[in-house]
Design a protein around this motif. Structure first.
Motif, PDB file in Angstrom:
ATOM      1  N   SER A 208       0.844  -1.198   0.000  1.00  0.00           N
ATOM      2  CA  SER A 208       0.000   0.000   0.000  1.00  0.00           C
ATOM      3  C   SER A 208       0.882   1.252   0.000  1.00  0.00           C
ATOM      4  O   SER A 208       0.641   2.200  -0.748  1.00  0.00           O
ATOM      5  CB  SER A 208      -0.903  -0.055   1.241  1.00  0.00           C
ATOM      6  OG  SER A 208      -1.448   1.194   1.483  1.00  0.00           O
ATOM      7  N   GLY A 211       2.219   1.805  -3.331  1.00  0.00           N
ATOM      8  CA  GLY A 211       1.240   2.074  -4.391  1.00  0.00           C
ATOM      9  C   GLY A 211       0.975   0.909  -5.329  1.00  0.00           C
ATOM     10  O   GLY A 211       0.676   1.096  -6.503  1.00  0.00           O
ATOM     11  N   VAL A 213      -0.476  -3.599  -5.437  1.00  0.00           N
ATOM     12  CA  VAL A 213      -1.031  -4.731  -4.683  1.00  0.00           C
ATOM     13  C   VAL A 213      -0.295  -6.004  -5.103  1.00  0.00           C
ATOM     14  O   VAL A 213       0.255  -6.079  -6.207  1.00  0.00           O
ATOM     15  CB  VAL A 213      -2.556  -4.935  -4.879  1.00  0.00           C
ATOM     16  CG1 VAL A 213      -3.355  -3.805  -4.301  1.00  0.00           C
ATOM     17  CG2 VAL A 213      -2.907  -5.167  -6.334  1.00  0.00           C
ATOM     18  N   ALA A 295      -2.179  -0.301  -7.849  1.00  0.00           N
ATOM     19  CA  ALA A 295      -3.001  -0.136  -6.633  1.00  0.00           C
ATOM     20  C   ALA A 295      -4.488  -0.194  -6.989  1.00  0.00           C
ATOM     21  O   ALA A 295      -4.892   0.226  -8.081  1.00  0.00           O
ATOM     22  CB  ALA A 295      -2.684   1.205  -5.987  1.00  0.00           C
ATOM     23  N   THR A 297      -8.120   1.184  -6.068  1.00  0.00           N
ATOM     24  CA  THR A 297      -8.627   2.365  -5.349  1.00  0.00           C
ATOM     25  C   THR A 297     -10.116   2.273  -5.040  1.00  0.00           C
ATOM     26  O   THR A 297     -10.663   3.177  -4.406  1.00  0.00           O
ATOM     27  CB  THR A 297      -8.350   3.647  -6.151  1.00  0.00           C
ATOM     28  OG1 THR A 297      -8.853   3.456  -7.471  1.00  0.00           O
ATOM     29  CG2 THR A 297      -6.866   3.949  -6.216  1.00  0.00           C
ATOM     30  N   HIS A 350     -13.437  -6.173  -6.847  1.00  0.00           N
ATOM     31  CA  HIS A 350     -12.258  -5.303  -6.906  1.00  0.00           C
ATOM     32  C   HIS A 350     -12.382  -4.328  -8.070  1.00  0.00           C
ATOM     33  O   HIS A 350     -12.935  -4.650  -9.116  1.00  0.00           O
ATOM     34  CB  HIS A 350     -10.989  -6.156  -7.071  1.00  0.00           C
ATOM     35  CG  HIS A 350     -10.689  -6.977  -5.855  1.00  0.00           C
ATOM     36  ND1 HIS A 350     -10.290  -6.413  -4.668  1.00  0.00           N
ATOM     37  CD2 HIS A 350     -10.758  -8.301  -5.630  1.00  0.00           C
ATOM     38  CE1 HIS A 350     -10.097  -7.366  -3.771  1.00  0.00           C
ATOM     39  NE2 HIS A 350     -10.381  -8.523  -4.327  1.00  0.00           N
ATOM     40  N   THR A 389     -11.500   2.023  -0.161  1.00  0.00           N
ATOM     41  CA  THR A 389     -10.728   2.812  -1.126  1.00  0.00           C
ATOM     42  C   THR A 389      -9.321   2.271  -1.327  1.00  0.00           C
ATOM     43  O   THR A 389      -8.562   2.797  -2.114  1.00  0.00           O
ATOM     44  CB  THR A 389     -10.646   4.290  -0.680  1.00  0.00           C
ATOM     45  OG1 THR A 389     -10.150   4.313   0.654  1.00  0.00           O
ATOM     46  CG2 THR A 389     -11.992   4.964  -0.757  1.00  0.00           C
ATOM     47  N   GLU A 390      -9.001   1.218  -0.639  1.00  0.00           N
ATOM     48  CA  GLU A 390      -7.759   0.506  -0.972  1.00  0.00           C
ATOM     49  C   GLU A 390      -7.786  -0.902  -0.383  1.00  0.00           C
ATOM     50  O   GLU A 390      -8.500  -1.197   0.576  1.00  0.00           O
ATOM     51  CB  GLU A 390      -6.517   1.274  -0.536  1.00  0.00           C
ATOM     52  CG  GLU A 390      -6.285   1.335   0.932  1.00  0.00           C
ATOM     53  CD  GLU A 390      -4.826   1.644   1.249  1.00  0.00           C
ATOM     54  OE1 GLU A 390      -3.943   1.312   0.442  1.00  0.00           O
ATOM     55  OE2 GLU A 390      -4.586   2.195   2.321  1.00  0.00           O
ATOM     56  N   TYR A 391      -6.958  -1.762  -0.997  1.00  0.00           N
ATOM     57  CA  TYR A 391      -6.943  -3.191  -0.668  1.00  0.00           C
ATOM     58  C   TYR A 391      -6.638  -3.429   0.816  1.00  0.00           C
ATOM     59  O   TYR A 391      -7.248  -4.274   1.462  1.00  0.00           O
ATOM     60  CB  TYR A 391      -5.893  -3.850  -1.563  1.00  0.00           C
ATOM     61  CG  TYR A 391      -5.812  -5.351  -1.482  1.00  0.00           C
ATOM     62  CD1 TYR A 391      -6.879  -6.159  -1.867  1.00  0.00           C
ATOM     63  CD2 TYR A 391      -4.647  -5.971  -1.041  1.00  0.00           C
ATOM     64  CE1 TYR A 391      -6.792  -7.548  -1.809  1.00  0.00           C
ATOM     65  CE2 TYR A 391      -4.551  -7.355  -0.985  1.00  0.00           C
ATOM     66  CZ  TYR A 391      -5.626  -8.131  -1.366  1.00  0.00           C
ATOM     67  OH  TYR A 391      -5.531  -9.503  -1.301  1.00  0.00           O
TER      68      TYR A 391
END
Ligand code: FAD
Length: 559
Positions: A208, A211, A213, A295, A297, A350, A389-391
């Motif tokens: 993360s 930036g 995954v 990434a 989002t 996702h 908003t992120e993994y």
């Protein structure tokens, strides 16, 4: 996920040992002298420890109140268990046939159980080479202990020598990675090098910050470069980016001849193939290099919980199962837990913030609930939709304080991969009937983690069972026992899970099981875990580990 142990395991390991050179176990005369162990300890700069089951200080013979209280405080922490020389995520694999838990009678002494006698806590590749060299020189039955999450007990063993990799740390991003040995002109790609002792949570956190995954497991504390990837490695990202093994670019491994080798598509190609799904038993992996991906989002995270009575069970389960093609078509991936009278799930889309579309996919289940309730058969459904908003947001708290589901319990499981046709007419009725016949203490997990990219990789590209490339789901049937369950009763539980697993297998006859989440008593284990890939794996094993130093239960070579 699960376990067995004792008489059966001991009997199986004796049969196995008799077929590959009888590696040395404690307390046989072949066991190294105290002086030899001291010498290894000096080489490892104090890294050799005498391992004991973690609850030993809470039991007579080793009583130590301070140590016992510390153990009680940490008992359910998955990361703590991985760090200890003698603890495992599942207590069955430390205790064997000993009642050595914090809630067992303290007057009953703990024996060594399945905990290796000595554990080499290696800190770098040179330590690993020294430990492997020692094991080879003394022909020791050797186990590699990573994050200790195994469901088949392959990282512990009665009277063995352990090599614990959890102190091998390091997460290093490399945006211009080229495999070692690649010809000039080979295109570079973005990658991350992960040392064998890292956990998925910390990799996700570092990714993360960078930036990107990385395709990884669902739990905080599963090892990111150990058993997970060696068995295949599934993820909610797999339908999009493939299995863990489809994302590996390179391994570094100390093989049984104690050489540090690189395996990738240019160097040690057979070994590279075997390490991608062939399971443990080829040496000690020190580092894995994975592809990284851009990434994420936006993730639509969707949890649906339902309750129903026996009267609605058949209809609910059938509606749920026939919904599976639509869920996959909507790019859902994740985890569903249906039981006789309730259902929970955690599903994700996702790269999508389209919550309403995700919700609409479940409409047939909502319609079913409304109709049943209208007929006086109450079915309740609640759903919670969130956009992450992120993994990394899939993992909330500091993992050092998380009591993970399943940690310090004894769970047995069996499994099968399944194609989407298992949820379509007419096969779906067999699956519903299987689910309706579950025992009181058995439960199911439906992992929607295949399909998509997993199915686009050629069947022989990696060593995983080829049916992964035709599967959409991975289905687990599980049960467990309590810390005071008598051993005879545990045998019945084991037999029960094997019977149940074989019933599941009969519904999806040409599909294998995921080797990392499988029945420890799977009858035709080599065929079920690897299918037609097994002969090639067996021959690579005989070249890499001719003396069976790293042979473990139902690993390649354990005939
Ligand atoms: C809570 C939980 C969640 C899980 N979630 C997932 C999931 O999302 N996806 C999935 O695919 N699986 C999942 N699993 C299953 C997991 O893949 C297996 O349990 C796997 O064996 C764990 O590997 P480990 O290294 O953590 O465990 P360990 O018990 O340390 O090792 C497992 C096996 O790998 C070998 N090994 C470990 N490290 C090395 C190394 N460095 N070199 C050589 N051999 C090594 C060990 O000797 C042993 O044979 C989960 C398991 C649990 C308990």
């Amino acid at each position: 996920m699960i376990y067995l142990v004792v008489q059966t395991l001991v009997a199986l390991s004796l049969v196995a040992a008799s077929q590959h050179n009888q590696p040395c176990t404690y307390p046989n005369a072949c066991w190294p002298s105290d002086g030899a162990w001291s010498s290894l300890n000096r080489t490892l700069q104090g890294g050799l420890v005498r391992a004991r089951p973690p609850a030993a200080p809470c039991h007579v013979n080793s009583l130590n109140d301070t140590a016992c209280n510390a153990v009680k405080e940490n008992w359910n922490l998955g990361l703590w268990r991985g760090d200890q020389p003698g603890a495992y995520f599942d207590t069955a694999w430390e205790n064997g046939n000993s009642y050595c838990n914090i809630d067992n009678d303290p007057a009953v002494p703990c024996d060594q159980g399945l905990v290796p006698i000595y554990m080499a806590q290696v800190k770098n590749s040179a330590d690993v080479q020294a430990a492997v060299s020692f094991a080879r020189d003394h022909d020791l039955s050797t186990r590699v202990k990573g994050a200790s999450h195994d469901f088949l007990g392959r990282s512990s063993g009665n009277g063995t020598f352990g090599i614990q990799t959890i102190k091998l740390k390091g997460i290093e991003f490399d945006d211009t990675f080229r495999p070692k040995g690649s010809p000039s002109g080979t295109a570079s790609q973005t990658a991350v090098h992960i040392a064998a002792g890292e956990h998925w949570y910390y990799v996700n956190k570092a990714a993360s910050e960078h930036g990107v995954v990385v395709v990884g497991g669902s739990s905080y504390s599963v090892g990111a470069a150990g058993g997970w990837v060696l068995g295949g490695g599934h993820s909610s990202l797999s339908p999009q980016y493939g299995l863990g093994v489809d994302n590996v670019l390179q391994f570094e491994i100390v093989t049984p001849d104690s050489q540090l080798r690189t395996a990738n598509r240019f160097l040690n190609k057979d070994l590279f193939w075997a390490l991608r799904g062939g399971g443990p038993g080829f040496g000690v992996v020190t580092k894995v290099t994975y592809k990284t991906h851009p990434a994420i989002t936006a993730i639509s995270a969707f949890s649906v919980d339902a309750t129903y009575t026996k009267a609605s069970q058949h209809g609910f389960l059938k509606t749920l199962l026939t919904l599976q093609p639509a869920l996959a078509a909507h790019n859902f991936s994740g985890y569903m837990y249906p039981s006789p009278t309730n259902f929970t799930s955690y599903l994700l889309v996702h790269n999508s913030a389209d919550i309403s579309g995700a919700n609409a996919t479940f409409q047939p289940l909502y319609d079913f609930a409304e109709a049943e309730t209208g007929q006086g058969r109450p079915v309740t459904i609640t759903s919670v939709a969130t956009v992450l908003t992120e993994y990394l947001q899939m993992w909330g708290q500091d993992p050092l304080t998380v009591s993970e589901d399943g940690a310090a319990r004894s769970i047995l499981l069996g499994s099968r991969l399944a194609p989407m046709s298992a949820f379509e007419e007419p096969q779906v009725d067999a699956m519903v009937s299987f689910m309706e016949n579950l025992g009181d203490y058995e439960f199911l997990q439906f992992h929607l983690i295949a399909g998509g990219r997993v199915n686009q990789v050629p069947e022989n590209a990696t060593a995983v069972h080829p049916s992964w490339r035709r599967a959409s789901h991975h289905i687990i049937v599980a049960t467990g026992w309590l810390t005071d369950t008598p051993f005879a009763a545990r045998d019945l539980v084991r037999q029960g899970i094997t019977n149940r697993t074989q019933a599941l297998a009969s519904i999806v006859p040409s599909f294998g099981a995921y080797v990392n989440e499988a029945d420890i008593n799977e009858p035709n284990w080599a065929e079920t875990f690897w299918g037609p890939n097994y002969p090639r794996l067996r021959s690579i094993k005989s070249v890499i580990d001719p003396r069976g130093l790293f042979t473990c239960h139902h690993c390649v070579g354990d005939e």
